[in-house]
Design a protein around this motif. Structure first.
Motif, short mmCIF file in Angstrom:
data_model
loop_
_atom_site.label_atom_id
_atom_site.label_comp_id
_atom_site.label_asym_id
_atom_site.label_seq_id
_atom_site.Cartn_x
_atom_site.Cartn_y
_atom_site.Cartn_z
N ARG A 170 1.18 -18.91 -13.32
CA ARG A 170 1.88 -18.10 -12.51
C ARG A 170 3.34 -17.71 -13.47
O ARG A 170 3.77 -16.82 -13.12
N ALA A 174 4.66 -14.23 -14.21
CA ALA A 174 5.91 -13.71 -13.55
C ALA A 174 6.82 -13.25 -14.75
O ALA A 174 7.43 -12.10 -14.51
N GLN A 196 -12.28 -14.60 -11.37
CA GLN A 196 -11.20 -15.24 -10.34
C GLN A 196 -9.91 -15.36 -10.94
O GLN A 196 -8.98 -15.06 -10.21
N ARG B 154 16.60 -13.48 -12.74
CA ARG B 154 15.25 -13.96 -13.39
C ARG B 154 14.89 -15.19 -13.80
O ARG B 154 13.61 -15.55 -13.28
N ILE B 158 11.63 -16.30 -11.30
CA ILE B 158 10.38 -16.88 -12.05
C ILE B 158 10.08 -18.03 -11.51
O ILE B 158 8.80 -18.25 -10.76
N VAL B 161 8.73 -17.11 -8.13
CA VAL B 161 7.29 -16.52 -8.33
C VAL B 161 6.23 -17.43 -8.35
O VAL B 161 5.01 -17.55 -7.81
N ASP B 162 6.26 -18.47 -9.34
CA ASP B 162 5.29 -19.45 -9.93
C ASP B 162 5.41 -20.63 -9.08
O ASP B 162 4.51 -21.74 -9.32
N ARG B 164 7.50 -23.27 -8.52
CA ARG B 164 8.23 -24.26 -8.62
C ARG B 164 9.40 -24.37 -7.67
O ARG B 164 10.01 -25.46 -7.37
N THR B 246 11.82 -6.66 -9.61
CA THR B 246 11.53 -7.13 -10.70
C THR B 246 10.32 -7.70 -11.09
O THR B 246 9.39 -7.58 -12.01
N PHE B 247 9.99 -8.63 -10.04
CA PHE B 247 8.54 -9.46 -10.09
C PHE B 247 7.33 -8.57 -9.49
O PHE B 247 6.39 -9.00 -9.49
N GLY B 248 7.64 -7.72 -8.65
CA GLY B 248 6.69 -7.03 -7.86
C GLY B 248 6.32 -5.89 -8.31
O GLY B 248 5.27 -5.01 -7.63
N ARG B 265 5.47 -13.12 -0.06
CA ARG B 265 5.71 -13.81 -1.18
C ARG B 265 7.12 -14.69 -1.47
O ARG B 265 7.08 -15.56 -2.20
N ASN B 576 -9.17 -21.83 -1.22
CA ASN B 576 -9.28 -20.98 -2.38
C ASN B 576 -10.15 -19.67 -1.95
O ASN B 576 -10.87 -19.39 -2.12
N THR B 578 -10.27 -16.88 -3.08
CA THR B 578 -11.00 -15.82 -4.10
C THR B 578 -12.02 -16.75 -5.04
O THR B 578 -12.81 -16.42 -5.70
N GLY B 579 -12.45 -17.96 -4.25
CA GLY B 579 -13.21 -18.95 -4.83
C GLY B 579 -14.79 -18.54 -4.66
O GLY B 579 -15.21 -17.56 -4.24
#
Lengths: 324, 761
Positions: A170, A174, A196, B154, B158, B161-162, B164, B246-248, B265, B576, B578-579
């Motif tokens: 991620r 990003a 996936q 930024r 980040i 988005v990730d 954290r 920025t991120f999308g 998001r 999940n 997409t699993g």
């Protein structure tokens, strides 16, 4: 008697991906690298068009590595002490892409820093006009810090950033999105996992045109047949029209081959193995050749001699285009 | 939509747009149309305007068309006689408000009124302002932050988005007391939620409150004071707009995409503290466009129907009515509620127990000699029971021990134990209870020095002397379960509360309740048929080594490995998306008895890469389901006895087929359809759909004895239902014979029903 060559009418095409950006495109590269776009299996020119030849990358490090084969130290010499010189040498050796792998530590053993990474990326970008990949050291926390710095330093250059793995992608995605780069996704030899991860990365908003897929390979004699088969199946699925497997593939035979005994060891091995140097170089070269036949669009090598050999093989296989 | 809110929001919007118009006229006159207008240190011009309209504003003279646009979005304040405005109009007015606010703030930068002065404020990290009129210093001494600069965008972007950073909170107004203000901010900081501070209530702002209490504000502490007026709410919304750009990968002007990006998001919410006036309602309406819900600590009408935001739009939680011992506890609950409403997921990294923890310890055995204490087994009873409840009835993270811990139990002794897990979640379903409950086994086993066997009321747990010496106690079971359910099932479960019971009376009471629930579940599972659902599930987990194989899993046919039934797949799809477990629409039923479905065939063709064209869900003789190699059992035709045999994976003896299980596995696996041979899960044998077109259980002439033992009860019930109460005796096993002749002899002697059934081949 004439024999009709059977042709498969594939419905799918491998996605075209361009790495690097020239001044017009907002970067500073002297050229870009475009891979993919074929609608057939490797080198089957009679069947459909293969607009872009497979590309060759040379792996360099942000500092002289501690554990590479003596043969590689010999081949590269002093340039290994300076990533900029090394990148330049890689360009001179004929690479299409410089594949810069970061280290966990600097040469004095202290942890690598954001400042150092920025400086190295800057130096390498200044030293070569080739497109650049920047790859983390392989520890999620460290990578997420260092790659963000690398991405910012190279903003607009359309770098290839990696490795995005299932457990850690991620942050890399990003920062790649925020700084207009591409990403390399890596999954452990499995068709569905490869697919996936591409879906997950794409879900974050990263366009498919900016993802290169690394299905992971093994060296000759160390699982290459498994990796080969996975790549072959990914490519067949892509040609059959499965959108999420249509990413160009990148694999790292250099890294894999130079850690196996056959390439690494010069003494105390059976005499029938032959001379060390030719054996070691052949190990990487033959692995790369096999992977190109399974559909690899980019192979990452370590030895400059294999750059020459593999290139000549590709040139020959691509020139049969005309004969097709 | 509440008429009350609509009225106030629309009135607020009209007023602020008018104010923007007046200010624009005045500034245009004073400064001229060519005067530059910009927010500091951003490449996104005026970001909200850029995002929503695609217009790059750099001069005052470019603002009038934007104002005109805002005016078009306004509607008249609803009259008393009109009862049906509202949602659309109100949301549009919200947008108009945000346009007006950004215009006002941009103009105030021109006149030097932004960022706002606040004497005495020192920020730990902030946007730097280069203009000497704006304080001159890089660190905004004596000034509030104003808009967030691109560098910080930024860095935080980040992390948002990730994952954290779970999200951001925009706090508007002032808290009941300074103490409460501090508590709210600390609760948010503790969860790494970015906190934006805006506006006032009765002349006091939460920014003042935090300053008075000496709370350090600024980028470094994740708390950004934007301004003490409501208009500064445009700064966080501009931040949200920029994060989409920025991120999308969005471009200015993609208003709908940008708003949707934020809804899906960016986990943000607005917490309105104190009285809500017209402008706050209007601004809140703007925030709702982004999918950000509003939670107020005062009495205001709620907007519950979902749609624009993921869950509720507006929630009222009057501070004094929140249950809690004191204001601090109320503040904590308020924050918890905000997190629930927005669906913010908070992750916990480490399992907090004093022993090593990891899947490497799952198979560990604690021998009697090393054992400190045990629960369940021969000498006591252990029960574990997971159930769901309403969100408000579950206290996340609460771990309670009722009864004594085990320190007074003699070494090697045993006591009764109950582990109750209460969960709540937006996506939790009653059907997921058993799926989650079975995880208790794996989760507890992960602790070094702990052995867990069984489930439900036959659980059996041992704690080693070593683990006890390191300080392991019963409450740690709760810590393990709380952490793991959040980390592994966070997409289903939002809250987890664990109660550990050793008190004998409570134990008896809960054992009773749990058994009733288990019974109910069994009945429900039993009643669940393939006809009762529209969707089956795929499982392609094993394609890594059997590339063309997939399991089609239905309520009456579990995966051949035995590890995934239909409910597991349903839960797995939630966790999940997409699993490997994807829903398969049954589609047109082609043959009910053999189990041919149009949708299943189509799915299988694609997922098997063309290797399998048709699959019968229930037949072993015609297009049977393929197998990878993980099957619990292999069924195979014995033509001589006009029946089939079933070999268990646990049976290593010779079989009448002339092959052992491991040799047979080579025939049955690999993703090939071989009529007459089939790999399957153990519990498929007791399914009403077990080789239905081929005659069901009455076709079975030989079966590994271990299956007969393990499934004795279920098999007996089926035999009786089929009118063959002695069927199990008539079926041979490896203790009776391991060759075809023996089987034929046995079934003939016992007059096995298969002999009089139609020929299999």
């Amino acid at each position: 008697m004439t024999v009709e060559t059977p042709k498969e009418a594939w419905t799918g095409t491998v996605r075209e991906v361009t790495l690097g950006a020239t001044a017009d495109q907002g970067g500073t590269r002297s050229r870009t690298l475009t891979v993919g776009a074929e609608s057939t299996l490797p080198f089957l020119h009679f069947e459909a068009s293969i607009p872009n030849p497979p590309a060759l990358a040379l792996e360099i490090r942000d500092r002289k590595p501690d554990d590479w084969s003596p043969l590689l130290y010999e081949a590269w010499g002093d340039v290994m002490d300076d990533p900029a010189a090394w990148a330049k040498a890689a360009e001179e050796a004929g690479a299409d892409l410089v594949y810069l792998v970061l280290s966990l530590t600097t040469s004095d053993g202290s942890p690598n820093t954001v400042e150092n990474v920025r400086a190295v990326v800057r130096k390498v970008l200044d030293a070569t006009g080739l497109p650049l990949a920047v790859i983390g050291a392989g520890q999620a926390e460290v990578d997420n810090e260092l790659l963000v710095a690398a991405a910012e330093e190279g903003k607009g250059e359309r770098l290839l950033l990696g490795l995005c793995e299932e457990k850690n992608y991620r942050t890399i995605v990003a920062t790649a999105m925020a700084n207009e780069h591409l990403v390399q996704s890596r999954t452990p030899m499995d068709v569905n996992l490869a697919k996936q991860l591409v879906i997950l990365i794409n879900d974050m908003g990263m366009p498919l045109e900016r993802i290169v897929m690394d299905p992971t390979t093994g060296a000759l004699g160390y699982g290459i047949e498994y990796g080969y088969s996975v790549m072959e199946r990914l490519r067949l699925a892509a040609l059959q029209g499965d959108k999420m497997t249509q990413q160009p593939m990148i694999v790292t035979p250099g890294e894999e081959c130079w850690k196996v005994k056959e390439a690494k060891v010069g003494e105390g091995v059976p005499e029938t193995w032959g001379d060390w140097e030719p054996r070691a170089i052949a190990w990487e070269g033959i692995t790369a050749a096999a992977l190109l036949h399974s559909g690899a669009n980019v192979v990452v090598l370590r030895h400059p001699e294999n750059m020459r050999r593999t290139r000549s093989m590709i040139d020959e296989l691509m020139s049969s285009k005309a004969a097709g | 939509m509440s008429r009350y809110i609509a009225t106030h929001a629309i009135r607020g919007a009209n007023a602020i747009v008018q104010e923007a118009e007046e200010l624009l006229e005045r500034t245009l006159k004073e400064k001229g149309p060519d005067t530059a207008v910009a927010f500091p240190n951003t490449a996104y011009y005026l970001p909200f305007i850029l995002g929503m309209t695609g217009t790059e504003i750099s001069k005052i003279g470019e603002l009038p068309p934007i104002l005109e646009h805002a005016k078009k979005l306004l509607s008249p304040v609803p009259t008393d006689s009109r009862w049906l405005p509202y949602l659309g109009e109100t949301l549009d007015c919200g947008m108009a408000t945000l346009f007006a606010e950004e215009i006002i703030m941009a103009l105030k930068f021109v006149t030097g009124e932004q960022p706002e002065k606040l004497p005495g404020l020192q920020l730990a990290g902030s946007t730097s302002f280069t203009s000497p009129d704006n304080g001159g210093g890089p660190n905004g001494n004596g000034y509030l932050n104003g808009p967030i600069d691109d560098i910080q965008l930024r860095s935080w972007g980040i992390q948002l988005v990730d994952g954290r950073m779970p999200g951001f909170a925009a706090i508007v107004g002032a808290a009941k007391s300074n103490e409460v203000a501090v508590k709210i901010v600390r609760e948010l900081q503790r969860r790494s939620i970015l906190t934006f501070l805006i506006g006032s209530s009765n002349g006091k702002s939460i920014i003042h409150q935090l300053m008075e209490e000496g709370v350090e504000l600024g980028y470094d502490t994740f708390t950004v004071p934007f301004g003490t007026d409501t208009e500064s709410a445009i700064y966080p919304l501009g931040f949200a707009t920029r994060s989409a750009l920025t991120f999308g990968g969005m471009k200015g002007g993609q208003a709908k995409e940008i708003l949707r990006y934020n809804k899906e998001r960016v986990f943000a919410f607005v917490l309105a503290l104190g009285e809500v006036d017209d402008l706050k309602y209007a601004t809140a309406a703007g925030a709702i466009n982004f999918g950000f819900p509003v939670i107020a600590d005062t009495v205001i009408p709620e907007i519950l129907p979902t749609g624009v935001t993921t869950y509720e739009h507006v929630i009222s939680m009057p501070f004094n009515e929140i249950e809690g011992a004191d204001d601090l506890e109320r503040a904590e609950k308020l924050v918890q509620k905000c997190i629930e409403i927005r669906g913010v997921k908070v992750t916990i990294a480490e399992v907090p127990v004093p022993v090593p923890y990891g899947s490497a310890f799952e198979g560990e055995v604690v021998r009697r000699a090393d054992m400190r204490v045990e629960f369940g087994g021969k000498n006591s009873r252990a029960v574990e029971y997971l159930f769901m409840d309403e969100m408000d009835n579950v206290d996340d993270g609460k771990i309670e021990l009722i009864g004594p811990d085990f320190e007074d139990v003699e070494e090697g002794g045993a006591i009764d134990l109950g582990i109750l897990v209460k969960v709540a979640g937006r996506k939790m379903e009653k059907d997921f209870e058993p799926v989650l409950e079975r995880q208790i086994h794996y989760f507890i086993n992960g602790a070094s020095g702990i052995q867990h066997i069984g489930q439900r009321d036959i659980a059996w747990i041992r704690i080693s002397k070593g683990a006890t010496e390191k300080g392991f106690n019963l409450k740690h079971f709760g810590d393990i379960l709380h952490t793991r359910f959040h980390s592994d099932f966070g997409s289903i479960v939002d809250k987890v509360e664990v109660t550990i019971i050793t008190d004998p009376d409570m134990h008896a009471e809960w054992l009773e309740k749990a058994r009733a629930a288990f019974n109910e579940r069994n009945v429900r599972m039993g009643a669940m048929t393939d006809e009762s659902v529209d969707e089956f599930y795929s499982c392609t987990l094993c394609q890594s080594f059997a590339p063309d194989h997939l399991c089609v899993i239905s309520p009456e046919r579990l995966g051949l490995c035995g590890a995934y039934n239909w409910l597991d797949c349903k839960a797995s799809k939630q966790i999940n998306p997409t699993g490997p477990n994807q829903p398969i629409k049954k589609g047109t039923e082609i043959d009910a008895e053999k189990g041919y479905f149009q949708g299943v065939n189509e799915f299988v063709q694609v997922a098997s890469h063309g290797a399998v064209q048709e699959v019968s869900m229930y037949s072993i003789m015609e297009n049977p389901m393929t197998a990878c190699g993980c099957f619990e059992c292999i069924a195979m035709v014995i033509p001589e006895a006009n029946g089939i045999m079933i070999v268990s994976r646990e049976d290593s003896s010779m079989t009448p087929a002339g092959m052992t299980f491991s040799t047979l596995a080579g025939v049955a696996g690999g993703g090939l359809q071989t009529p007459g041979v089939m790999g399957h899960g153990k519990f498929y044998i007791s399914s009403g759909k077990f080789i239905l077109p081929d005659g069901g259980l009455k076709r079975v002439v030989w079966m590994s004895s271990i299956l007969k033992e393990q499934m004795a009860e279920q098999l007996k019930a089926i035999a009786e239902r089929e009118g063959e109460p002695d069927l199990l005796d008539k079926i041979a096993d490896e203790t009776i014979c391991t060759d075809v002749e023996g089987v034929v002899k046995h079934v003939t002697e016992k007059n096995h029903p298969a002999l009089s059934m139609p020929p299999l081949m």
